[in-house]
Design an enzyme around this catalytic site. Structure first.
Site, PDB file in Angstrom:
ATOM      1  N   GLU A  36       0.847  -1.202   0.000  1.00  0.00           N
ATOM      2  CA  GLU A  36       0.000   0.000   0.000  1.00  0.00           C
ATOM      3  C   GLU A  36       0.879   1.247   0.000  1.00  0.00           C
ATOM      4  OE1 GLU A  36      -3.163  -0.009  -1.150  1.00  0.00           O
ATOM      5  OE2 GLU A  36      -3.600  -1.484   0.405  1.00  0.00           O
ATOM      6  N   THR A  38       2.915   1.999  -2.171  1.00  0.00           N
ATOM      7  CA  THR A  38       4.221   1.666  -2.738  1.00  0.00           C
ATOM      8  C   THR A  38       4.271   1.979  -4.231  1.00  0.00           C
ATOM      9  OG1 THR A  38       3.346  -0.569  -2.881  1.00  0.00           O
ATOM     10  CG2 THR A  38       4.914  -0.137  -1.110  1.00  0.00           C
ATOM     11  N   LEU A 134     -12.588  -1.122  -4.686  1.00  0.00           N
ATOM     12  CA  LEU A 134     -12.449  -2.405  -5.383  1.00  0.00           C
ATOM     13  C   LEU A 134     -12.235  -2.185  -6.880  1.00  0.00           C
ATOM     14  CD1 LEU A 134     -15.167  -4.457  -3.475  1.00  0.00           C
ATOM     15  CD2 LEU A 134     -12.742  -4.154  -2.943  1.00  0.00           C
ATOM     16  N   SER A 135     -12.016  -0.944  -7.244  1.00  0.00           N
ATOM     17  CA  SER A 135     -11.632  -0.579  -8.602  1.00  0.00           C
ATOM     18  C   SER A 135     -12.698  -0.838  -9.655  1.00  0.00           C
ATOM     19  CB  SER A 135     -10.337  -1.303  -8.983  1.00  0.00           C
ATOM     20  OG  SER A 135      -9.740  -0.600 -10.023  1.00  0.00           O
ATOM     21  N   SER A 137     -13.768   1.483 -11.422  1.00  0.00           N
ATOM     22  CA  SER A 137     -13.416   2.344 -12.562  1.00  0.00           C
ATOM     23  C   SER A 137     -12.559   1.576 -13.561  1.00  0.00           C
ATOM     24  CB  SER A 137     -12.713   3.620 -12.088  1.00  0.00           C
ATOM     25  OG  SER A 137     -11.540   3.314 -11.355  1.00  0.00           O
ATOM     26  N   ASP A 181      -4.540  -1.029 -10.952  1.00  0.00           N
ATOM     27  CA  ASP A 181      -5.925  -1.462 -11.138  1.00  0.00           C
ATOM     28  C   ASP A 181      -6.157  -2.064 -12.516  1.00  0.00           C
ATOM     29  OD1 ASP A 181      -6.122  -0.365  -8.675  1.00  0.00           O
ATOM     30  OD2 ASP A 181      -7.367   1.343  -9.265  1.00  0.00           O
TER      31      ASP A 181
HETATM   32  P1  ADP Z   1     -13.486   2.622  -7.445  1.00  0.00           P
HETATM   33  O1  ADP Z   1     -12.679   2.427  -8.685  1.00  0.00           O
HETATM   34  O2  ADP Z   1     -12.709   2.350  -6.205  1.00  0.00           O
HETATM   35  O3  ADP Z   1     -14.777   1.884  -7.439  1.00  0.00           O
HETATM   36  P2  ADP Z   1     -13.565   5.289  -8.465  1.00  0.00           P
HETATM   37  O4  ADP Z   1     -13.971   6.592  -7.881  1.00  0.00           O
HETATM   38  O5  ADP Z   1     -12.202   5.161  -9.020  1.00  0.00           O
HETATM   39  O6  ADP Z   1     -13.862   4.174  -7.368  1.00  0.00           O
HETATM   40  O7  ADP Z   1     -14.552   4.928  -9.658  1.00  0.00           O
HETATM   41  C1  ADP Z   1     -15.956   4.979  -9.478  1.00  0.00           C
HETATM   42  C2  ADP Z   1     -16.609   5.683 -10.658  1.00  0.00           C
HETATM   43  O8  ADP Z   1     -16.501   4.856 -11.831  1.00  0.00           O
HETATM   44  C3  ADP Z   1     -18.091   5.913 -10.491  1.00  0.00           C
HETATM   45  O9  ADP Z   1     -18.329   7.120  -9.814  1.00  0.00           O
HETATM   46  C4  ADP Z   1     -18.589   5.969 -11.919  1.00  0.00           C
HETATM   47  O10 ADP Z   1     -18.356   7.229 -12.499  1.00  0.00           O
HETATM   48  C5  ADP Z   1     -17.675   4.986 -12.615  1.00  0.00           C
HETATM   49  N1  ADP Z   1     -18.297   3.647 -12.708  1.00  0.00           N
HETATM   50  C6  ADP Z   1     -17.807   2.494 -12.212  1.00  0.00           C
HETATM   51  N2  ADP Z   1     -18.629   1.454 -12.494  1.00  0.00           N
HETATM   52  C7  ADP Z   1     -19.680   1.943 -13.194  1.00  0.00           C
HETATM   53  C8  ADP Z   1     -20.882   1.387 -13.760  1.00  0.00           C
HETATM   54  N3  ADP Z   1     -21.173   0.103 -13.662  1.00  0.00           N
HETATM   55  N4  ADP Z   1     -21.731   2.232 -14.410  1.00  0.00           N
HETATM   56  C9  ADP Z   1     -21.442   3.553 -14.503  1.00  0.00           C
HETATM   57  N5  ADP Z   1     -20.346   4.117 -13.979  1.00  0.00           N
HETATM   58  C10 ADP Z   1     -19.470   3.355 -13.333  1.00  0.00           C
HETATM   59 MG    MG Z   2     -10.948   3.509  -9.266  1.00  0.00          MG
END
Ligand code: ADP
Ligand code: MG
Length: 388
Positions: A36, A38, A134-135, A137, A181
């Site tokens: 973490e 890193t 949990l990624s 994005s 990620d």
């Molecule tokens: P994490 O990657 O940890 O879940 P992030 O802030 O990096 O958090 O990414 C979350 C963002 O990604 C959401 O706010 C949205 O904009 C987008 N996202 C992720 N999954 C979806 C989905 N299934 N439908 C629409 N947007 C999504």
């Molecule tokens: Mg993310």
């Protein structure tokens, strides 16, 4: 090989666009076993793919247009069924906002890299919590990246595709993340973690099969989401750069050993650097144990990682400390906070019947008047692929 999730994504596509998708692709979320803060210090991380992720049902579009819909965005009331239509020729950073920037950014980054993907319709569905560390994005980016390149018959190496998806997030969406990620989403194998050297970009699969040792990995959502996350993350990044500068090295990866830290007069910088150096050692030690099949041996390293993040790096939060202590007190082999800090989840290694640990963590939270924590089993799973 289809799955209920893939079938559901295909149905969502058909309901939105009144036609069948040509295929359904899936990319997983990830957990980080250890390593973490890193990554931006050119160090090591050890993520693995979850058995949850994001589906992209897709088909070509006759025009140079990207049509998008997401069941999750629709659920949040983001316009008509979360539908967005983006002309490909006007794609530029800043031209698309909200969730659609992630998939649009993938198209932009693919084109920037010399892969002229044509128009497409994409319907997104996911069983991954968003913003929980949990990624989701990267799962979204990588599912779309794989769908669009395979639809277009382009053969892009997974490592390059990860770099392209990262570029979408960094330069199009504007979030300065590392390569972990996207690499996890595209390179992990079932029953393995991925040892990533963030300096060289080298990625190695390491066996991680807790079930074979009668164990299970669990993610505990502490329900705490602190506004500090971003500013705290940036502050630590700057402190690490200051420590490296004071030690006369480019990054903390270059520090020879803990002895060198005596040269740091600032006690705070010394603690920050000590976390990074010992954490890199713990990642390598964890990978070495896993290569010998000794999953039960890594519990101690998870505990040491948490102590280091709590005491030296100072990014833990009360719910994480309580969850870790309660879990270990009730029989977990090890546990640590996961992610950037100040909120989010804990990862714990438990005996296969982890009921006593779940109950102990719940009771500790109840005793403090905190909301019930969430538990998610995390079997190391496979990376992105076409499902139908
Ligand atoms: P994490 O990657 O940890 O879940 P992030 O802030 O990096 O958090 O990414 C979350 C963002 O990604 C959401 O706010 C949205 O904009 C987008 N996202 C992720 N999954 C979806 C989905 N299934 N439908 C629409 N947007 C999504
Ligand atoms: Mg993310």
């Amino acid at each position: 090989m289809s799955s209920p999730g893939a079938d559901q994504a295909a149905q969502w596509f058909a309901a939105q666009y009144a036609s069948a998708p040509e295929g359904v692709w899936h990319a997983p979320g990830r957990a980080n076993l250890i390593g973490e803060h890193t990554d931006y210090n050119d160090g090591f991380v050890l993520p693995f793919a979850l058995d949850r992720g994001t589906f992209a049902a897709a088909a070509p579009h006759q025009d140079a247009v990207l049509e998008l819909t997401s069941r999750q965005a629709a659920g949040r009331g983001a316009g008509a069924a979360g539908r967005v239509e983006i002309p490909l020729d006007s794609l530029a950073p800043g031209s698309v906002t909200g969730w659609a920037a992630y998939p649009a950014g993938v198209v932009w980054a693919l084109r920037e890299a010399g892969y002229p993907v044509p128009g497409a319709r994409v319907a997104v569905d996911s069983d991954l919590p968003q913003g929980a560390g949990l990624s989701s994005s990267a799962a979204l980016e990588c599912a779309v990246a794989l769908a669009l390149t395979e639809l277009a018959g382009l053969d892009v190496a997974r490592q390059e595709l990860a770099a392209i998806a990262r570029r979408a997030e960094n330069d199009f969406v504007g979030v300065p993340t590392g390569i972990m990620d996207q690499s996890a989403a595209l390179l992990c194998q079932a029953g393995h973690a991925l040892l990533l050297d963030c300096r060289s970009g080298e990625a190695d699969s390491v066996p991680l099969n807790p079930a074979r040792s009668g164990l299970t990995l669990v993610i505990i959502d502490t329900r705490a989401r602190h506004a500090l996350t971003e500013s705290g993350y940036g502050a630590r990044h700057i402190e690490c750069e200051e420590a490296a500068r004071a030690l006369g090295v480019r990054t903390l990866r270059e520090v020879a050993g803990l002895e060198s830290l005596a040269a740091l007069t600032d006690p705070v910088l010394r603690r920050r650097a000590r976390h990074v150096i010992t954490e890199n050692q713990r990642v390598l030690e964890t990978a070495a144990l896993l290569r010998q099949g000794q999953v039960d041996g890594i519990g101690r390293l998870l505990n040491e990682s948490h102590a280091s993040l709590r005491d030296d790096f100072e990014i833990s939060w009360p719910e994480a400390d309580v969850a870790v202590d309660a879990a270990v007190g009730a029989g977990a082999l090890g546990a640590r906070m996961m992610g950037g800090g100040f909120g989010g989840s804990v990862i714990a290694l438990l005996p296969q019947d982890g009921a006593a640990v779940h109950e102990a963590v719940r009771a500790a939270f109840r005793g403090r008047g905190w909301p019930d924590p969430g538990f998610l089993n995390a079997p190391p799973s496979s990376s992105a692929r076409r499902l139908r």
